[in-house]
Design an enzyme around this catalytic site. Structure first.
Site, PDB file in Angstrom:
ATOM      1  N   LEU A 127      23.714  15.641  92.884  1.00  0.00           N
ATOM      2  CA  LEU A 127      24.559  14.675  92.906  1.00  0.00           C
ATOM      3  C   LEU A 127      25.239  14.977  93.820  1.00  0.00           C
ATOM      4  O   LEU A 127      26.257  15.351  93.236  1.00  0.00           O
ATOM      5  CB  LEU A 127      23.813  13.413  91.782  1.00  0.00           C
ATOM      6  CG  LEU A 127      23.585  13.127  91.351  1.00  0.00           C
ATOM      7  CD1 LEU A 127      23.259  11.712  90.123  1.00  0.00           C
ATOM      8  CD2 LEU A 127      22.175  12.047  92.525  1.00  0.00           C
ATOM      9  N   ASP A 128      25.760  14.553  94.627  1.00  0.00           N
ATOM     10  CA  ASP A 128      27.440  13.946  94.969  1.00  0.00           C
ATOM     11  C   ASP A 128      28.308  13.852  93.820  1.00  0.00           C
ATOM     12  O   ASP A 128      28.197  13.212  92.768  1.00  0.00           O
ATOM     13  CB  ASP A 128      27.304  13.237  95.889  1.00  0.00           C
ATOM     14  CG  ASP A 128      26.961  13.365  97.296  1.00  0.00           C
ATOM     15  OD1 ASP A 128      26.501  14.193  97.608  1.00  0.00           O
ATOM     16  OD2 ASP A 128      26.851  12.528  98.294  1.00  0.00           O
ATOM     17  N   LYS A 129      29.490  14.835  94.420  1.00  0.00           N
ATOM     18  CA  LYS A 129      30.709  14.905  93.436  1.00  0.00           C
ATOM     19  C   LYS A 129      30.828  13.834  92.957  1.00  0.00           C
ATOM     20  O   LYS A 129      31.249  13.141  91.607  1.00  0.00           O
ATOM     21  CB  LYS A 129      32.175  15.207  93.931  1.00  0.00           C
ATOM     22  CG  LYS A 129      33.005  15.233  92.930  1.00  0.00           C
ATOM     23  CD  LYS A 129      33.796  16.197  93.298  1.00  0.00           C
ATOM     24  CE  LYS A 129      35.482  15.821  92.485  1.00  0.00           C
ATOM     25  NZ  LYS A 129      36.566  16.157  93.128  1.00  0.00           N
TER      26      LYS A 129
END
Length: 340
Positions: A148-150
Site C-alpha cells: 500500500l502507498d505510504k
C-alpha cells in the site's frame, strides 16, 4: 563543463552553474552529474537538506537554478543494505505459522527504499517475526507480496515462509480472475461520477515525474493494463442537478498498479480529497464547503484512501479467509464532517 565533481571530495560534491544554467534544481543537477546520481536520488537528497545553493540549504527540488550558483551536495553515509528489526507497533488481525494479517496505518512505508531506509513495515516485521519471514521477496522486502502507498491505510497480508509467499504471490498476480482473491478500498473523492457504478479501463505508465503515474495510450512502451471497478456509496452536499461536492466510492481492483485508484479517479475528474500528487488542483473546492467540513478538508493530511477488505485463500489449508477493517479515525472524521 569538465568533471563537475573534481572540486569536491567523495562525500561533498561541488558544482558551479554555467552561463546557460536554467530550470529546476533537480533537473539541472541530473543533467550535470550524468549517470552518477538519478534524478529521484537527487530529489531525495534535496528534500533531506543535503543540497546547498550559495551556502544555504535548499529543500525544494523545483527551486530555479541561476548562472553562477554554487551548488554543494553532501553525500550521506552509506546505509546498511540489510534492514534491521525496529520496535514499531503492529496492529495484528491474524497470525499463524504461514502468514500474518495486519492493519497498516497511514504514514508507514511498506519496505525500505530511497529516503526511507528505516522506520518501515519491513523493519517492524523483522522485529515481530524474527527469522521466520519469507526470503523470496529479497533482503529488503521479506514476506511482502503486495503493498500500500505510504499514506494509504488498510489491511495487508505478509508471508512468513517461502511456500506461503509463492502461493499468495500467485493469487495477487491472478488478481482474483480464477481464485477468491478480492481487494476493496473506500475513498472520498471530489464531486460525484456521473455513473454511480462503473469501470475505469485505462492503461498506466510513468509520468514525466518518475515517482508519479499517468494514464497512457495502450501502445505506449511502458503502458500496463489497469482496471478499476467503482461504486458510489455515499454522496455529500448533493444538489438538485444530481451533482455533489464530494462522494465516498468503493473501488475494487482487477489489476494492481502503482497509484492505480488515485490516478484512475483523477482521470475521470474525481481525484481523492487530500491527494497531493493527483488532486492538488482541486484544493480550492474546499471553499465551497460549509464549516466544519471546510476546516476538516483543508487540514486533511493525506489521500482519503483505505484498503478495507482483503479476501484470499490460505496457502496451506485452502480456507478462504476474509478480513474487513473499519475506516480509520481521520477518514471517519472527514466523512462525518462532510455529512454535516
Amino acid at each position: 563543463m569538465n568533471d563537475p565533481f573534481k572540486q569536491g571530495e567523495d562525500a561533498r560534491k561541488v558544482l558551479i552553474a554555467g552561463e546557460d544554467a536554467e530550470g529546476r534544481l533537480d533537473s539541472w543537477l541530473a543533467a550535470e552529474v550524468g549517470g552518477d546520481l538519478s534524478r529521484s536520488r537527487l530529489k531525495a537528497l534535496i528534500e533531506q537538506g543535503a543540497v546547498f545553493v550559495n551556502g544555504a540549504a535548499v529543500t525544494e527540488p523545483k527551486k530555479k537554478i541561476r548562472a553562477g550558483d554554487r551548488v554543494e551536495i553532501t553525500m550521506p553515509e552509506p546505509e546498511d543494505p540489510e534492514p534491521k528489526g525496529e520496535d514499531i507497533p503492529l496492529e495484528v488481525e491474524y497470525e499463524d505459522d504461514d502468514l500474518i494479517v495486519l492493519i497498516k496505518p497511514a504514514g508507514l512505508v511498506v519496505h525500505p527504499g530511497a529516503g526511507n531506509w528505516t522506520g518501515t513495515l519491513v523493519n517492524a516485521l523483522i522485529q515481530h517475526c524474527g527469522d521466520s519471514l519469507s526470503g523470496i521477496g529479497g533482503v529488503k522486502r521479506p514476506g511482502i507480496v503486495h503493498r500500500l502507498d505510504k499514506e494509504t491505510s488498510g489491511v495487508m497480508v505478509v508471508a512468513k515462509n517461502d511456500n506461503a509467499h509463492r502461493h499468495l504471490a500467485a493469487q495477487f498476480a491472478d488478481h482474483g480472475r480464477t481464485g477468491p482473491l478480492e481487494r476493496a478500498y473506500k475513498a472520498i473523492v471530489w464531486g460525484r461520477p456521473k455513473s454511480l457504478r462503473g469501470t475505469i479501463d485505462a492503461a498506466l505508465g510513468r509520468s514525466t515525474d518518475r515517482t508519479k503515474r499517468a494514464v497512457k495510450r495502450e501502445d505506449a512502451d511502458d503502458a500496463r493494463e489497469a482496471i478499476t471497478h467503482y461504486e458510489v456509496v455515499e454522496r455529500y452536499h448533493e444538489k438538485p442537478d444530481a451533482t455533489s461536492l464530494a462522494s465516498m466510492v468503493e473501488c475494487q481492483l482487477e489489476t494492481g498498479r502503482t497509484h492505480q485508484i488515485r490516478v484512475h479517479m483523477a482521470h475521470i475528474g474525481h481525484p481523492l480529497i487530500g491527494d497531493p500528487e493527483y488532486g492538488a488542483a482541486f484544493r480550492t473546492k474546499a471553499n465551497l464547503l460549509p464549516e466544519p467540513a471546510k476546516t476538516v478538508v483543508n487540514r486533511f493530511p493525506r489521500q482519503a484512501l483505505h484498503a478495507y477488505l482483503l479476501v484470499f485463500e490460505h496457502p496451506r489449508t485452502g480456507e478462504v479467509m476474509e478480513f474487513e477493517t473499519d475506516m480509520p479515525d481521520d477518514i471517519a472524521e472527514l466523512a462525518d464532517a462532510l455529512r454535516a
